[in-house]
Design a protein around this motif. Sequence first.
Motif, PDB file in Angstrom:
ATOM      1  N   SER A  71       3.344  35.038 -37.483  1.00 12.68           N
ATOM      2  CA  SER A  71       4.332  34.890 -36.404  1.00 12.68           C
ATOM      3  C   SER A  71       5.195  33.653 -36.597  1.00 12.68           C
ATOM      4  O   SER A  71       6.419  33.701 -36.423  1.00 12.68           O
ATOM      5  CB  SER A  71       3.636  34.806 -35.050  1.00 12.68           C
ATOM      6  OG  SER A  71       2.902  35.972 -34.801  1.00 12.68           O
ATOM      7  N   ILE A  72       4.574  32.553 -36.958  1.00  6.78           N
ATOM      8  CA  ILE A  72       5.322  31.317 -37.180  1.00  6.78           C
ATOM      9  C   ILE A  72       6.268  31.471 -38.363  1.00  6.78           C
ATOM     10  O   ILE A  72       7.440  31.062 -38.300  1.00  6.78           O
ATOM     11  CB  ILE A  72       4.355  30.129 -37.371  1.00  6.78           C
ATOM     12  CG1 ILE A  72       3.636  29.831 -36.063  1.00  6.78           C
ATOM     13  CG2 ILE A  72       5.100  28.893 -37.886  1.00  6.78           C
ATOM     14  CD1 ILE A  72       2.486  28.853 -36.191  1.00  6.78           C
TER      15      ILE A  72
ATOM     16  N   VAL B 234      -1.199  34.408 -36.237  1.00  4.79           N
ATOM     17  CA  VAL B 234      -0.423  33.274 -35.735  1.00  4.79           C
ATOM     18  C   VAL B 234       0.452  32.736 -36.867  1.00  4.79           C
ATOM     19  O   VAL B 234       1.639  32.445 -36.669  1.00  4.79           O
ATOM     20  CB  VAL B 234      -1.344  32.168 -35.172  1.00  4.79           C
ATOM     21  CG1 VAL B 234      -0.548  30.928 -34.802  1.00  4.79           C
ATOM     22  CG2 VAL B 234      -2.144  32.683 -34.000  1.00  4.79           C
TER      23      VAL B 234
END
Length: 61
Positions: A12-13, A9
Amino acid sequence: MGNIKWIFVLFSILAAISLMGIAISISMASPLIAGASIVALIIIMGFGFTTKKRYREEGKL
């Protein structure tokens, strides 16, 4: 839902932020910021793929 790999995550950010940096640099006509954002994106994606490979080899995925 309980089996979220938070490191992915985060990758991805960070990749999305790098893509936004490329878009902002285009709007500002700044090749320096564009280059830095592209390099950051390549590094972040590289770390993400190597981490995924390591997790797969360790049986964590």
